[in-house]
Motif scaffolding. Structure first.
Motif, PDB file in Angstrom:
ATOM      1  N   PHE A  23       0.865  -1.165   0.000  1.00  0.00           N
ATOM      2  CA  PHE A  23       0.000   0.000   0.000  1.00  0.00           C
ATOM      3  C   PHE A  23       0.905   1.218   0.000  1.00  0.00           C
ATOM      4  N   GLY A  24       1.197   1.750  -1.188  1.00  0.00           N
ATOM      5  CA  GLY A  24       2.170   2.832  -1.284  1.00  0.00           C
ATOM      6  C   GLY A  24       3.543   2.340  -0.849  1.00  0.00           C
ATOM      7  N   ALA A  25       4.127   3.024   0.130  1.00  0.00           N
ATOM      8  CA  ALA A  25       5.450   2.626   0.623  1.00  0.00           C
ATOM      9  C   ALA A  25       5.378   1.520   1.670  1.00  0.00           C
ATOM     10  N   THR A  26       4.180   1.170   2.098  1.00  0.00           N
ATOM     11  CA  THR A  26       4.016   0.165   3.148  1.00  0.00           C
ATOM     12  C   THR A  26       3.888  -1.226   2.542  1.00  0.00           C
ATOM     13  N   VAL A  27       4.709  -2.158   3.013  1.00  0.00           N
ATOM     14  CA  VAL A  27       4.623  -3.556   2.593  1.00  0.00           C
ATOM     15  C   VAL A  27       3.819  -4.303   3.654  1.00  0.00           C
ATOM     16  N   ALA A  28       2.574  -4.603   3.340  1.00  0.00           N
ATOM     17  CA  ALA A  28       1.701  -5.267   4.306  1.00  0.00           C
ATOM     18  C   ALA A  28       1.944  -6.761   4.358  1.00  0.00           C
ATOM     19  N   VAL A  29       2.194  -7.368   3.196  1.00  0.00           N
ATOM     20  CA  VAL A  29       2.488  -8.799   3.087  1.00  0.00           C
ATOM     21  C   VAL A  29       3.707  -8.938   2.206  1.00  0.00           C
ATOM     22  N   ASP A  30       4.691  -9.719   2.671  1.00  0.00           N
ATOM     23  CA  ASP A  30       6.012  -9.707   2.039  1.00  0.00           C
ATOM     24  C   ASP A  30       6.452 -11.119   1.646  1.00  0.00           C
ATOM     25  N   ASP A  31       6.215 -11.503   0.379  1.00  0.00           N
ATOM     26  CA  ASP A  31       6.691 -12.775  -0.168  1.00  0.00           C
ATOM     27  C   ASP A  31       6.282 -13.949   0.729  1.00  0.00           C
ATOM     28  N   LEU A  32       5.010 -14.030   1.024  1.00  0.00           N
ATOM     29  CA  LEU A  32       4.487 -15.008   1.976  1.00  0.00           C
ATOM     30  C   LEU A  32       4.052 -16.279   1.247  1.00  0.00           C
ATOM     31  N   LYS A  52      -2.371 -10.202   8.650  1.00  0.00           N
ATOM     32  CA  LYS A  52      -3.274 -11.364   8.622  1.00  0.00           C
ATOM     33  C   LYS A  52      -4.542 -11.081   7.823  1.00  0.00           C
ATOM     34  N   SER A  53      -5.207  -9.975   8.161  1.00  0.00           N
ATOM     35  CA  SER A  53      -6.471  -9.677   7.478  1.00  0.00           C
ATOM     36  C   SER A  53      -6.244  -9.390   5.998  1.00  0.00           C
ATOM     37  N   THR A  54      -5.147  -8.716   5.672  1.00  0.00           N
ATOM     38  CA  THR A  54      -4.836  -8.446   4.272  1.00  0.00           C
ATOM     39  C   THR A  54      -4.621  -9.750   3.513  1.00  0.00           C
ATOM     40  N   THR A  66       0.039  -7.565  -5.020  1.00  0.00           N
ATOM     41  CA  THR A  66       1.061  -6.874  -5.805  1.00  0.00           C
ATOM     42  C   THR A  66       1.912  -7.890  -6.547  1.00  0.00           C
ATOM     43  N   ALA A  67       2.129  -9.033  -5.903  1.00  0.00           N
ATOM     44  CA  ALA A  67       2.880 -10.135  -6.517  1.00  0.00           C
ATOM     45  C   ALA A  67       2.429 -11.428  -5.859  1.00  0.00           C
ATOM     46  N   ILE A 212       2.888 -15.041  11.382  1.00  0.00           N
ATOM     47  CA  ILE A 212       3.574 -14.060  10.546  1.00  0.00           C
ATOM     48  C   ILE A 212       3.869 -12.811  11.361  1.00  0.00           C
ATOM     49  N   GLY A 213       4.841 -12.063  10.900  1.00  0.00           N
ATOM     50  CA  GLY A 213       5.198 -10.792  11.504  1.00  0.00           C
ATOM     51  C   GLY A 213       5.724  -9.860  10.438  1.00  0.00           C
ATOM     52  N   ARG A 214       5.212  -8.621  10.408  1.00  0.00           N
ATOM     53  CA  ARG A 214       5.564  -7.661   9.364  1.00  0.00           C
ATOM     54  C   ARG A 214       5.413  -8.268   7.964  1.00  0.00           C
ATOM     55  N   GLY A 215       4.389  -9.089   7.808  1.00  0.00           N
ATOM     56  CA  GLY A 215       4.085  -9.674   6.515  1.00  0.00           C
ATOM     57  C   GLY A 215       4.907 -10.871   6.123  1.00  0.00           C
ATOM     58  N   LYS A 216       5.877 -11.270   6.944  1.00  0.00           N
ATOM     59  CA  LYS A 216       6.751 -12.399   6.632  1.00  0.00           C
ATOM     60  C   LYS A 216       6.402 -13.612   7.497  1.00  0.00           C
ATOM     61  N   LEU A 217       6.680 -14.791   6.948  1.00  0.00           N
ATOM     62  CA  LEU A 217       6.423 -16.019   7.682  1.00  0.00           C
ATOM     63  C   LEU A 217       7.437 -16.183   8.818  1.00  0.00           C
TER      64      LEU A 217
END
Length: 335
Positions: A23-32, A52-54, A66-67, A212-217
């Motif tokens: 979401f803009g500069a924020t990475v909500a979920v990161d290669d999960l 989680k909700s995202t 996004t990917a 998960i934490g900061r979008g990472k597993l």
């Protein structure tokens, strides 16, 4: 009513591959990446802002990744035909028109997937809303709204179920009911993914955890292994010869600390008059054998195990995005 499902040899599952959401500069979920297997309740945990909700919204096609991809029964949600027959979800219990009754809301959903009105009556009875089905949803308590959301999720008798905070607003009896309900669904071979900030409840409900934490597993393991991985091996020991025991343990290179816990009767009186020690990094067998070989009487010899809350905080402490609210906030909602 007994809920039944026809599940193939491998069952239907949820599969997330390289899922990313910005979401803009924020990475909500990161290669999960993870899989949710049938036949067990899988808990979905993470600190506040973990994503989680995202993630759940992307699984259900409500947010575009996004990917990466999120697959339900091997397909993106948007490609499912008659999706209520395959996947049911409860994300927002208050997502109901306030002037619509529970029965009319469910009939509207049923009609969209060619389901008969008889199925509406079945799920109303199943979740305990049959007697209030004609009341306007806007007057429902949060707990009743949760039950209506569950009814909607079950309309198509799906094999895959996603629940976001399903016990929110329920009283203890309701929490016990939904716990047993989810476990029964999993026992029938369904795939059940549930997020919750009530970690003590998840410890009793979930067979498997995805954390998960900061979008990472952070972890993808059984509940028991998750707690074991984060637990410090300790033994609590009580003895009338505590000074002698302390000297013996330390002489063998064991690390010992005073146990400050106090056990009380219901009226607040101590029931543990004999002081205790906690022995770090040892097993109860080792401590007991050493005490026995030296003639030391023991009143208690108990291995200690961390709670899910303690294990969660230990493994996710570095992944907490918002610290301002302390422990309660760290265990709270999601981005």
């Amino acid at each position: 009513m007994v809920v039944t499902a026809i599940v193939g040899e491998t069952g239907r599952m949820i599969e997330v591959k390289g899922l990313t959401k910005r979401f803009g500069a924020t990475v909500a979920v990161d290669d999960l990446s993870f899989k949710v297997e049938p036949g067990q309740v899988t808990g979905f945990l993470g600190p506040n802002g973990a994503g989680k909700s995202t993630t759940m919204r992307m699984i259900l096609g409500l947010d575009r990744p996004t990917a990466g991809v999120a697959l339900v029964d091997g397909k993106p949600y948007q490609q499912l035909e008659r999706p209520l027959h395959i996947v049911g979800a409860l994300l927002d219990a208050k997502w109901v028109h306030p002037n619509r009754s529970a029965r009319s809301h469910l009939r509207w959903l049923a009609a969209s997937n060619d389901l008969p009105d008889s199925r509406v009556e079945e799920v109303l009875r199943l979740v305990g809303l049959a007697e209030t089905a004609d009341k306007k949803a806007g007057g429902f308590s949060l707990g009743m709204s949760q039950r209506l959301g569950l009814a909607a999720a079950l309309l198509g008798d799906p094999e895959i179920l996603l629940f976001d905070e399903p016990v929110n607003g329920l009283d203890p009896e309701g929490i016990l009911w939904i716990r047993r309900f989810m476990q029964r669904l999993a026992a029938e071979g369904r795939t059940v993914l549930v997020s919750s900030h009530l970690l003590s409840e998840m410890a009793q409900t979930a067979d498997h955890l995805i954390v998960i934490g900061r979008g990472k597993l952070i972890a993808d393991t059984s509940t028991a292994d998750f707690i074991e991985r984060a637990s410090e091996s300790t033994v609590r020991v009580r003895s009338p010869q505590l000074d002698q025991l302390r000297s013996l343990l330390t002489s063998k290179g064991m690390t010992v600390r005073e146990d400050g816990s106090e056990r009380l009767t219901p009226d607040g009186r101590p029931v543990d008059p004999v002081p205790a020690l906690t022995v770090l990094g040892e097993t109860s067998d080792a401590v007991g054998e050493l005490a026995g070989a030296n003639g030391i009487t023991l009143y208690e010899l108990a291995p200690q195990r961390a709670s899910l809350e303690e294990a969660f905080m230990r493994l996710t402490g570095g992944a907490v995005q918002y610290h301002g609210g302390g422990v309660d906030q760290a265990m709270g909602g999601a981005l």
